[in-house]
Design an enzyme around this catalytic site. Structure first.
Site, mmCIF file in Angstrom:
data_model
loop_
_atom_site.group_PDB
_atom_site.id
_atom_site.type_symbol
_atom_site.label_atom_id
_atom_site.label_comp_id
_atom_site.label_asym_id
_atom_site.label_seq_id
_atom_site.Cartn_x
_atom_site.Cartn_y
_atom_site.Cartn_z
ATOM 1 N N TYR A 98 -40.548 -36.722 34.621
ATOM 2 C CA TYR A 98 -41.774 -37.500 34.850
ATOM 3 C C TYR A 98 -41.598 -38.923 34.319
ATOM 4 C CZ TYR A 98 -46.727 -38.824 34.495
ATOM 5 O OH TYR A 98 -47.936 -39.473 34.595
ATOM 6 N N HIS A 114 -41.356 -42.653 36.427
ATOM 7 C CA HIS A 114 -42.216 -43.810 36.169
ATOM 8 C C HIS A 114 -41.424 -45.045 35.730
ATOM 9 C CE1 HIS A 114 -45.428 -40.927 36.650
ATOM 10 N NE2 HIS A 114 -46.201 -41.984 36.875
#
Length: 132
Positions: free
Chosen positions: A33, A37
């Site tokens: 994750y 990003h």
């Protein structure tokens, strides 16, 4: 969605609202994750900006708790504008597997808004003598 934002002048004659939200990412997927990003799709970045998302940051704890901060004239309007974009539909679908506790809602609609309880600049501004 609980919580409210806090209004703040921009110094440019308009006000924005500060919003903070919480999500839960699966701890076993937090590394991925985070990596995703670090390289958000350019068209997603442009869509966020065009939709009114300003000063948007995301913070993560090792247990997968994710805290987001964003400023917008209206979070609801910014969310609605993003919902109309094709890139957001692709991003939300691509990112859905990372989250828990959303009951099937996309992350950008299912997060928990938090209440702001302190802002240094606001309190300092309140203490300034009133100009005559």
């Amino acid at each position: 969605m609980r919580g409210t934002g806090s209004r703040s002048p921009t110094g440019k004659g308009r006000e924005v609202t500060r919003y903070c939200f919480r999500l839960q990412v699966r701890p076993d997927l937090l590394g991925e994750y985070t990596a995703r990003h670090a390289a958000v799709w350019p068209e997603m970045l442009q869509a966020l900006r065009a939709s009114g998302w300003q000063h948007y940051s995301i913070f993560a704890a090792p247990d997968g708790t994710v805290i987001g901060y964003v400023e917008a004239a209206s979070l609801a309007a910014a969310q609605q504008a993003m919902a109309r974009t094709e890139v957001n539909a692709r991003w939300q679908q691509d990112m859905a597997r990372f989250f828990t506790g959303l009951g099937g809602a996309p992350a950008d609609e299912g997060f928990e808004l938090l209440d702001e309880i302190f802002n240094l600049d606001d309190q300092l501004a309140d203490q300034r003598p009133q100009e005559r």
